[in-house]
Motif scaffolding. Structure first.
Motif, PDB file in Angstrom:
ATOM      1  N   GLU A 142      31.436  34.355  48.472  1.00  0.00           N
ATOM      2  CA  GLU A 142      32.821  34.345  47.965  1.00  0.00           C
ATOM      3  C   GLU A 142      33.151  35.775  47.420  1.00  0.00           C
ATOM      4  N   LEU A 143      31.945  36.354  46.440  1.00  0.00           N
ATOM      5  CA  LEU A 143      31.934  37.516  45.921  1.00  0.00           C
ATOM      6  C   LEU A 143      32.136  38.729  47.182  1.00  0.00           C
ATOM      7  N   ASN A 144      31.500  38.686  48.219  1.00  0.00           N
ATOM      8  CA  ASN A 144      31.451  39.633  48.957  1.00  0.00           C
ATOM      9  C   ASN A 144      32.922  39.794  49.803  1.00  0.00           C
ATOM     10  N   LYS A 145      33.741  38.597  49.914  1.00  0.00           N
ATOM     11  CA  LYS A 145      34.866  38.604  50.444  1.00  0.00           C
ATOM     12  C   LYS A 145      35.850  39.579  49.825  1.00  0.00           C
ATOM     13  N   LEU A 146      35.701  39.153  48.411  1.00  0.00           N
ATOM     14  CA  LEU A 146      36.574  39.838  47.063  1.00  0.00           C
ATOM     15  C   LEU A 146      36.335  41.330  47.074  1.00  0.00           C
ATOM     16  N   ARG A 171      35.518  46.013  39.249  1.00  0.00           N
ATOM     17  CA  ARG A 171      36.202  45.388  37.963  1.00  0.00           C
ATOM     18  C   ARG A 171      36.373  43.963  38.535  1.00  0.00           C
ATOM     19  N   THR A 172      36.850  43.707  39.965  1.00  0.00           N
ATOM     20  CA  THR A 172      36.802  42.433  40.293  1.00  0.00           C
ATOM     21  C   THR A 172      35.537  41.589  40.421  1.00  0.00           C
ATOM     22  N   ALA A 173      34.613  42.481  40.939  1.00  0.00           N
ATOM     23  CA  ALA A 173      33.334  41.904  40.823  1.00  0.00           C
ATOM     24  C   ALA A 173      32.709  41.505  39.633  1.00  0.00           C
TER      25      ALA A 173
END
Length: 257
Positions: free
Chosen positions: A158-162, A226-228
């Motif tokens: 999920e993180l990598n998609k974001l 920042r999203t991460a």
């Protein structure tokens, strides 16, 4: 075969390849090492006992460090002086040389193995393969390694998609084999489980050293990082403690014909 990275434009490819030097200290601090068993498997392809190994596109010495632990003499060839300077600070036993995969500053038949960590996708393989074959002794081996996220962990997928940026591309580690060459036997592939202790803060610092982040605009890079951090701060597995970043290490190896 001029660009060995599928689907990436030559200009962007060059920018990403040259992006690491300015972040050499952060790269050395935050990028993961390679599992000893993966490096040992790479060297197992050598006919005889490997004694001298070339770490090609050595960066800050993540591969060199592991090779030294296996008891071989290591020469590190790296085009970026800042990256090589970081390597020499921490690994004085390694012989450092400025050079590229397309022009290796070593004599013919001088090493038992050529090992490449996280870098074959930057090479012009039409020129690099003959150079690697030239410096290898008979019975020598070339091996390429990549550390990449083990996305069987749902939170990491999920993180990598974001955090994909407009500069993100697919790498050769996703493929079943490297491009073949007449100088080498067909490549074998093996994967190894690995992990790196991280916190939310240090994982964001690791992400910041990836080339797709380094060449993105400042605005996009800051927004993605920042999203991460926001994701990691709210994800129960990563919010309040040290955790293991799950990694798969992919190794391709081929003997010299």
């Amino acid at each position: 075969m001029n660009s060995s990275t599928p689907g990436i434009e030559p200009e962007l490819h060059a920018r990403r390849a040259a992006s690491f030097g300015a972040e050499a200290a952060a790269y050395a601090e935050h990028r993961p090492d390679y599992p000893e068993k993966a490096l040992a498997w790479a060297l197992d392809g050598v006919k005889g006992t490997p004694e001298r190994v070339l770490d090609l596109a050595a960066g800050t010495g993540k591969v060199s460090e592991g090779l030294l632990a296996l008891g071989v003499a290591v020469t590190a060839v790296e085009p970026d002086a800042q990256m090589l300077g970081q390597l020499t600070k921490t690994l004085p036993a390694v012989t450092p040389l400025i050079g590229t995969a397309e022009r290796i500053p070593l004599p013919d038949a001088s090493v038992d193995a050529v090992v490449v960590g996280q870098a074959v996708h930057w090479f012009d393989l039409d020129r690099a393969y003959p150079e690697m074959a030239r410096v290898l002794k008979p019975g020598g081996v070339v091996a390429a390694l990549w550390n990449h996220d083990d996305e069987s962990a749902a939170w990491l997928a999920e993180l990598n998609k974001l955090i994909k940026t407009s500069m993100s591309r697919r790498w050769l580690s996703d493929y079943e084999s490297l491009p073949e060459h007449e100088a080498f036997e067909p490549f074998e592939k093996k994967t190894f489980g690995h992990k790196q202790p991280r916190t939310a803060e240090t994982l964001v610092a690791t992400l910041a050293t990836h080339s797709h982040m380094l060449v993105a605009t400042e605005e996009e890079r800051e927004a993605k990082l920042r999203t991460a951090r926001e994701f990691l701060d709210r994800n129960p597995e990563t919010a309040s403690r040290e955790f293991d970043l799950p990694i798969t290490t992919t190794v391709f190896r081929a003997g010299k014909r």
